[in-house]
Design a protein around this motif. Structure first.
Motif, PDB file in Angstrom:
ATOM      1  N   PRO A  74       0.897  -1.236  -0.117  1.00  0.00           N
ATOM      2  CA  PRO A  74      -0.181  -0.026   0.028  1.00  0.00           C
ATOM      3  C   PRO A  74       0.804   1.321   0.129  1.00  0.00           C
ATOM      4  CG  PRO A  74      -0.766  -1.611   1.851  1.00  0.00           C
ATOM      5  CD  PRO A  74       0.517  -1.902   0.924  1.00  0.00           C
ATOM      6  N   VAL A  75       1.942   1.146   0.660  1.00  0.00           N
ATOM      7  CA  VAL A  75       2.583   2.447   0.749  1.00  0.00           C
ATOM      8  C   VAL A  75       3.401   2.647  -0.641  1.00  0.00           C
ATOM      9  CG1 VAL A  75       4.720   3.361   1.762  1.00  0.00           C
ATOM     10  CG2 VAL A  75       3.270   2.009   3.241  1.00  0.00           C
ATOM     11  N   GLU A  76       3.833   1.791  -1.268  1.00  0.00           N
ATOM     12  CA  GLU A  76       4.356   1.959  -2.564  1.00  0.00           C
ATOM     13  C   GLU A  76       3.416   2.340  -3.580  1.00  0.00           C
ATOM     14  OE1 GLU A  76       7.195  -1.023  -3.559  1.00  0.00           O
ATOM     15  OE2 GLU A  76       8.600  -0.561  -1.997  1.00  0.00           O
ATOM     16  N   PHE A  77       2.239   1.808  -3.514  1.00  0.00           N
ATOM     17  CA  PHE A  77       1.227   2.038  -4.475  1.00  0.00           C
ATOM     18  C   PHE A  77       0.741   3.386  -4.364  1.00  0.00           C
ATOM     19  CE2 PHE A  77      -3.318   2.416  -5.338  1.00  0.00           C
ATOM     20  CZ  PHE A  77      -3.272   2.153  -6.673  1.00  0.00           C
ATOM     21  N   ILE A  78       0.704   4.078  -3.107  1.00  0.00           N
ATOM     22  CA  ILE A  78       0.284   5.512  -2.817  1.00  0.00           C
ATOM     23  C   ILE A  78       1.450   6.464  -3.430  1.00  0.00           C
ATOM     24  CG2 ILE A  78      -0.099   7.146  -1.157  1.00  0.00           C
ATOM     25  CD1 ILE A  78      -1.509   5.015   0.403  1.00  0.00           C
ATOM     26  N   LYS A  79       2.732   5.812  -3.062  1.00  0.00           N
ATOM     27  CA  LYS A  79       3.919   6.686  -3.701  1.00  0.00           C
ATOM     28  C   LYS A  79       3.705   6.688  -5.105  1.00  0.00           C
ATOM     29  CE  LYS A  79       7.390   4.890  -4.373  1.00  0.00           C
ATOM     30  NZ  LYS A  79       8.687   4.057  -4.591  1.00  0.00           N
ATOM     31  N   CYS A  80       3.658   5.611  -5.750  1.00  0.00           N
ATOM     32  CA  CYS A  80       3.354   5.689  -7.331  1.00  0.00           C
ATOM     33  C   CYS A  80       2.385   6.674  -7.741  1.00  0.00           C
ATOM     34  CB  CYS A  80       3.418   4.142  -7.543  1.00  0.00           C
ATOM     35  SG  CYS A  80       4.969   3.089  -7.532  1.00  0.00           S
ATOM     36  N   MET A 129       1.026   9.010  -6.420  1.00  0.00           N
ATOM     37  CA  MET A 129       1.349  10.629  -5.948  1.00  0.00           C
ATOM     38  C   MET A 129       2.395  11.159  -7.121  1.00  0.00           C
ATOM     39  SD  MET A 129      -0.487  11.444  -3.513  1.00  0.00           S
ATOM     40  CE  MET A 129       0.366  13.024  -2.913  1.00  0.00           C
ATOM     41  N   GLN A 130       3.576  10.154  -7.445  1.00  0.00           N
ATOM     42  CA  GLN A 130       4.443  10.546  -8.441  1.00  0.00           C
ATOM     43  C   GLN A 130       4.018  10.748  -9.849  1.00  0.00           C
ATOM     44  OE1 GLN A 130       7.158   7.259  -7.701  1.00  0.00           O
ATOM     45  NE2 GLN A 130       8.456   8.553  -6.282  1.00  0.00           N
ATOM     46  N   VAL A 131       2.733   9.616 -10.115  1.00  0.00           N
ATOM     47  CA  VAL A 131       2.257   9.857 -11.581  1.00  0.00           C
ATOM     48  C   VAL A 131       1.465  11.040 -11.710  1.00  0.00           C
ATOM     49  CG1 VAL A 131       0.788   8.727 -13.100  1.00  0.00           C
ATOM     50  CG2 VAL A 131       2.676   7.355 -11.864  1.00  0.00           C
ATOM     51  N   GLN A 132       0.891  11.528 -10.583  1.00  0.00           N
ATOM     52  CA  GLN A 132       0.064  12.747 -10.812  1.00  0.00           C
ATOM     53  C   GLN A 132       1.060  13.907 -11.055  1.00  0.00           C
ATOM     54  OE1 GLN A 132      -2.778  13.650  -7.535  1.00  0.00           O
ATOM     55  NE2 GLN A 132      -1.253  14.375  -6.461  1.00  0.00           N
ATOM     56  N   ALA A 133       2.085  13.572 -10.371  1.00  0.00           N
ATOM     57  CA  ALA A 133       3.059  14.962 -10.327  1.00  0.00           C
ATOM     58  C   ALA A 133       3.292  15.317 -11.676  1.00  0.00           C
ATOM     59  CB  ALA A 133       4.129  14.647  -9.431  1.00  0.00           C
ATOM     60  N   LEU A 134       3.289  14.430 -12.844  1.00  0.00           N
ATOM     61  CA  LEU A 134       3.572  14.461 -14.047  1.00  0.00           C
ATOM     62  C   LEU A 134       2.853  15.464 -14.794  1.00  0.00           C
ATOM     63  CD1 LEU A 134       4.260  10.873 -14.831  1.00  0.00           C
ATOM     64  CD2 LEU A 134       6.029  12.743 -14.547  1.00  0.00           C
ATOM     65  N   ASP A 135       1.330  15.528 -14.382  1.00  0.00           N
ATOM     66  CA  ASP A 135       0.533  16.319 -14.897  1.00  0.00           C
ATOM     67  C   ASP A 135       0.188  17.344 -13.818  1.00  0.00           C
ATOM     68  OD1 ASP A 135      -1.351  18.036 -16.200  1.00  0.00           O
ATOM     69  OD2 ASP A 135      -2.882  16.367 -16.165  1.00  0.00           O
ATOM     70  N   ALA A 136       1.099  18.251 -13.570  1.00  0.00           N
ATOM     71  CA  ALA A 136       0.763  19.182 -12.305  1.00  0.00           C
ATOM     72  C   ALA A 136      -0.203  20.206 -12.619  1.00  0.00           C
ATOM     73  CB  ALA A 136       2.368  19.915 -11.971  1.00  0.00           C
ATOM     74  N   THR A 137      -0.779  20.296 -13.588  1.00  0.00           N
ATOM     75  CA  THR A 137      -1.773  21.392 -13.926  1.00  0.00           C
ATOM     76  C   THR A 137      -3.209  20.902 -13.103  1.00  0.00           C
ATOM     77  OG1 THR A 137      -2.534  20.276 -15.967  1.00  0.00           O
ATOM     78  CG2 THR A 137      -1.027  22.033 -16.200  1.00  0.00           C
ATOM     79  N   ARG A 138      -3.337  19.475 -12.905  1.00  0.00           N
ATOM     80  CA  ARG A 138      -4.706  19.011 -12.246  1.00  0.00           C
ATOM     81  C   ARG A 138      -4.342  18.016 -11.281  1.00  0.00           C
ATOM     82  NH1 ARG A 138      -8.710  15.954 -15.517  1.00  0.00           N
ATOM     83  NH2 ARG A 138      -8.392  14.451 -13.716  1.00  0.00           N
ATOM     84  N   PRO A 139      -3.697  18.280 -10.267  1.00  0.00           N
ATOM     85  CA  PRO A 139      -3.420  17.317  -9.094  1.00  0.00           C
ATOM     86  C   PRO A 139      -4.711  16.662  -8.821  1.00  0.00           C
ATOM     87  CG  PRO A 139      -3.010  19.192  -8.251  1.00  0.00           C
ATOM     88  CD  PRO A 139      -3.438  19.451  -9.652  1.00  0.00           C
ATOM     89  N   GLN A 140      -4.724  15.265  -8.901  1.00  0.00           N
ATOM     90  CA  GLN A 140      -6.087  14.639  -8.224  1.00  0.00           C
ATOM     91  C   GLN A 140      -6.012  14.331  -6.830  1.00  0.00           C
ATOM     92  OE1 GLN A 140      -6.120  10.536 -10.233  1.00  0.00           O
ATOM     93  NE2 GLN A 140      -8.365  10.171  -9.295  1.00  0.00           N
ATOM     94  N   PRO A 159      -0.954  11.839   0.449  1.00  0.00           N
ATOM     95  CA  PRO A 159      -0.807  10.644   0.469  1.00  0.00           C
ATOM     96  C   PRO A 159      -2.177  10.112   1.493  1.00  0.00           C
ATOM     97  CG  PRO A 159       1.400  11.376   1.069  1.00  0.00           C
ATOM     98  CD  PRO A 159       0.493  12.664   1.052  1.00  0.00           C
ATOM     99  N   LEU A 160      -2.618  10.762   2.347  1.00  0.00           N
ATOM    100  CA  LEU A 160      -3.636  10.425   3.133  1.00  0.00           C
ATOM    101  C   LEU A 160      -4.936  10.416   2.224  1.00  0.00           C
ATOM    102  CD1 LEU A 160      -5.244   9.369   5.416  1.00  0.00           C
ATOM    103  CD2 LEU A 160      -5.055  11.484   6.519  1.00  0.00           C
ATOM    104  N   ALA A 161      -5.116  11.614   1.407  1.00  0.00           N
ATOM    105  CA  ALA A 161      -6.195  11.966   0.464  1.00  0.00           C
ATOM    106  C   ALA A 161      -6.191  10.462  -0.771  1.00  0.00           C
ATOM    107  CB  ALA A 161      -6.179  13.107  -0.081  1.00  0.00           C
ATOM    108  N   CYS A 162      -4.866  10.330  -1.029  1.00  0.00           N
ATOM    109  CA  CYS A 162      -4.780   9.464  -1.984  1.00  0.00           C
ATOM    110  C   CYS A 162      -5.203   8.210  -1.651  1.00  0.00           C
ATOM    111  CB  CYS A 162      -3.239   9.377  -2.563  1.00  0.00           C
ATOM    112  SG  CYS A 162      -2.956   8.042  -3.839  1.00  0.00           S
ATOM    113  N   LYS A 203     -12.194   4.566  -1.251  1.00  0.00           N
ATOM    114  CA  LYS A 203     -13.476   4.879  -1.506  1.00  0.00           C
ATOM    115  C   LYS A 203     -13.791   4.388  -3.215  1.00  0.00           C
ATOM    116  CE  LYS A 203     -16.471   8.860  -2.038  1.00  0.00           C
ATOM    117  NZ  LYS A 203     -16.646  10.293  -1.842  1.00  0.00           N
ATOM    118  N   SER A 204     -13.161   4.765  -3.922  1.00  0.00           N
ATOM    119  CA  SER A 204     -13.147   4.053  -5.367  1.00  0.00           C
ATOM    120  C   SER A 204     -13.023   2.749  -5.697  1.00  0.00           C
ATOM    121  CB  SER A 204     -12.604   5.089  -6.432  1.00  0.00           C
ATOM    122  OG  SER A 204     -11.276   4.792  -6.226  1.00  0.00           O
TER     123      SER A 204
END
Length: 138
Positions: free
Chosen positions: A49-55, A57-68, A72-75, A81-82
């Motif tokens: 789970p730790v590495e999944f969340i880290k990944c 967060m890193q992938v979303q950083a590639l598109d900094a215009t719209r962070p999801q 990490p907690l929100a992630c 939830k989903s």
């Protein structure tokens, strides 16, 4: 910290499955490797789970215009939830495939190193702290 705590506590518990003392020095090297595999299974449950969340967060950083996710907690909460709790364990098989042989090799090599350096008729306490650290770093 959680990784190391899980890794070493599961090693101690696993060693007690093979011998009454639960000490690595009382195990054969193949038994040490087997206990390392068991430790790899245990630590994978913490790491996935730790590495999944880290990944994520890193992938979303590639598109900094719209962070999801804002943190990490929100992630983690968003994934749960989903996708449910099982969503945090995506990639668990790959983590197991890395951790099981990796920990078998690490614990096995460390134990071999310490045994080679233990003086004839002595104990592992006779191995200097520096050499013990070198063994752990290998």
């Amino acid at each position: 910290a959680a990784e190391n705590a899980t890794l070493f506590s599961s090693f101690g518990r696993g060693a007690s499955l093979f011998c009454a003392s639960g000490k690595a020095e009382d195990l054969s090297l193949p038994q040490v490797a087997c206990v390392g595999i068991l430790s790899g299974i245990a630590v994978s449950c913490v790491l996935t789970p730790v590495e999944f969340i880290k990944c994520r967060m890193q992938v979303q950083a590639l598109d900094a215009t719209r962070p999801q996710y804002r943190s990490p907690l929100a992630c983690a909460l968003g994934v749960v939830k989903s996708e449910g709790i099982q969503g945090l364990f995506r990639g668990h098989t790959a983590t197991l495939a890395r951790e099981m042989p990796g920990n078998a090799a690490w614990f096995g090599c460390y134990e071999l190193f310490v045994r080679v350096l233990t003086p004839e008729g002595g104990s592992r306490d006779d191995v200097s702290p520096i050499m013990t650290a070198v063994g752990g770093a290998m």
